[in-house]
Write an enzyme that holds these catalytic residues in place. Structure first.
Site, PDB file in Angstrom:
ATOM      1  N   ASP A 160     -38.129   0.103  32.074  1.00 25.70           N
ATOM      2  CA  ASP A 160     -38.443   1.368  32.746  1.00 25.70           C
ATOM      3  C   ASP A 160     -39.613   2.013  31.994  1.00 25.70           C
ATOM      4  O   ASP A 160     -40.234   1.400  31.110  1.00 25.70           O
ATOM      5  CB  ASP A 160     -37.194   2.261  32.870  1.00 25.70           C
ATOM      6  CG  ASP A 160     -36.790   2.951  31.570  1.00 25.70           C
ATOM      7  OD1 ASP A 160     -37.393   2.648  30.507  1.00 25.70           O
ATOM      8  OD2 ASP A 160     -35.873   3.794  31.604  1.00 25.70           O
ATOM      9  N   CYS A 209     -35.480  -0.245  27.948  1.00 23.92           N
ATOM     10  CA  CYS A 209     -35.575   1.155  28.406  1.00 23.92           C
ATOM     11  C   CYS A 209     -35.752   1.990  27.146  1.00 23.92           C
ATOM     12  O   CYS A 209     -36.022   1.445  26.070  1.00 23.92           O
ATOM     13  CB  CYS A 209     -34.376   1.576  29.255  1.00 23.92           C
ATOM     14  SG  CYS A 209     -32.790   1.725  28.410  1.00 23.92           S
ATOM     15  N   THR A 256     -33.663   3.713  25.216  1.00 20.44           N
ATOM     16  CA  THR A 256     -32.677   3.392  24.177  1.00 20.44           C
ATOM     17  C   THR A 256     -32.210   1.946  24.227  1.00 20.44           C
ATOM     18  O   THR A 256     -31.638   1.447  23.258  1.00 20.44           O
ATOM     19  CB  THR A 256     -31.414   4.256  24.359  1.00 20.44           C
ATOM     20  OG1 THR A 256     -30.905   4.002  25.694  1.00 20.44           O
ATOM     21  CG2 THR A 256     -31.720   5.742  24.205  1.00 20.44           C
ATOM     22  N   HIS A 311     -22.475 -16.405  19.606  1.00 19.31           N
ATOM     23  CA  HIS A 311     -21.072 -16.103  19.928  1.00 19.31           C
ATOM     24  C   HIS A 311     -20.835 -15.704  21.384  1.00 19.31           C
ATOM     25  O   HIS A 311     -19.797 -16.032  21.942  1.00 19.31           O
ATOM     26  CB  HIS A 311     -20.553 -14.965  19.031  1.00 19.31           C
ATOM     27  CG  HIS A 311     -20.396 -15.382  17.598  1.00 19.31           C
ATOM     28  ND1 HIS A 311     -19.799 -14.580  16.654  1.00 19.31           N
ATOM     29  CD2 HIS A 311     -20.775 -16.509  16.941  1.00 19.31           C
ATOM     30  CE1 HIS A 311     -19.799 -15.192  15.482  1.00 19.31           C
ATOM     31  NE2 HIS A 311     -20.401 -16.371  15.616  1.00 19.31           N
ATOM     32  N   HIS A 351     -15.745 -19.677  20.996  1.00 18.98           N
ATOM     33  CA  HIS A 351     -16.601 -18.682  21.661  1.00 18.98           C
ATOM     34  C   HIS A 351     -16.715 -18.961  23.159  1.00 18.98           C
ATOM     35  O   HIS A 351     -16.832 -18.040  23.959  1.00 18.98           O
ATOM     36  CB  HIS A 351     -17.975 -18.654  21.000  1.00 18.98           C
ATOM     37  CG  HIS A 351     -17.899 -18.307  19.545  1.00 18.98           C
ATOM     38  ND1 HIS A 351     -17.443 -17.085  19.105  1.00 18.98           N
ATOM     39  CD2 HIS A 351     -18.180 -19.032  18.431  1.00 18.98           C
ATOM     40  CE1 HIS A 351     -17.456 -17.066  17.782  1.00 18.98           C
ATOM     41  NE2 HIS A 351     -17.890 -18.231  17.346  1.00 18.98           N
TER      42      HIS A 351
HETATM   43  C1  RB5 Z   1     -35.373   7.528  30.521  1.00 25.04           C
HETATM   44  O1  RB5 Z   1     -35.847   8.775  30.127  1.00 25.04           O
HETATM   45  C2  RB5 Z   1     -34.224   7.102  29.631  1.00 25.04           C
HETATM   46  O2  RB5 Z   1     -33.078   7.799  30.003  1.00 25.04           O
HETATM   47  C3  RB5 Z   1     -34.004   5.608  29.736  1.00 25.04           C
HETATM   48  O3  RB5 Z   1     -35.159   4.935  29.367  1.00 25.04           O
HETATM   49  C4  RB5 Z   1     -32.907   5.039  28.866  1.00 25.04           C
HETATM   50  O4  RB5 Z   1     -33.043   5.453  27.536  1.00 25.04           O
HETATM   51  C5  RB5 Z   1     -31.536   5.194  29.363  1.00 25.04           C
HETATM   52  O5  RB5 Z   1     -30.563   4.707  28.782  1.00 25.04           O
END
Ligand code: RB5
Length: 145
Positions: free
Chosen positions: A8, A65, A67, A98, A133
């Protein structure tokens, strides 16, 4: 290897850096976007990448993304996908050994390009260990039914 990759807006810069790195190393990379900072919804990119992977032509997938959390949660809703959020090269190796993860997720706002290269390399150099596993991975699959 053939790798499918998507992100994203929170992960597209790291994703693009990884595309260049992996292509430079001789891998074939299928970049499914996004390719700009314009806001998009990470489940759409998880679906794009995982659907392409499940066609069977690629070896594994990479999702990014902000996080790594949202896009990995979304990916793991798709039957046949085992996506692991990998904050370190050690976890990247272990999730292949695993869990036989077929997708790795990274946090573009928390993982540097230097670390991301190590994480992806570590995953690619690891081998699924099978045995006990495999039994556990089969039990994960049974949860989808
Ligand atoms: C987008 O701002 C953010 O929420 C997305 O990239 C991600 O971190 C969501 O888990």
């Amino acid at each position: 290897m053939k790798i499918v990759i998507a992100a994203d807006h929170g992960g597209f810069e790291l994703k693009n850096s990884l595309c260049a790195y992996l292509e430079e190393k001789g891998h074939t990379v299928c970049n499914l976007g996004t390719n700009s900072p314009e806001s998009v919804d990470y489940p759409d990119y998880a679906k794009l990448c995982c659907s392409e992977l499940l066609k069977g032509d690629a070896d594994f997938g990479i999702l990014v993304c902000g996080t790594g959390v949202g896009i990995s949660i979304a990916a793991n809703k798709i039957k046949g996908i085992r996506c692991a959020l990998c904050p370190s090269k050690e976890i990247a190796a272990l999730t292949k050994q695993h869990n036989n993860a077929n997708v790795i997720a990274l946090g573009g706002r928390f993982t540097s390009f230097e670390d991301a290269k190590d994480i992806v390399d570590s995953y690619m150099n690891a081998t699924f260990e099978g045995g006990r596993h495999q039994i556990r991975v089969d039990k994960i699959s049974s949860l989808e039914d």
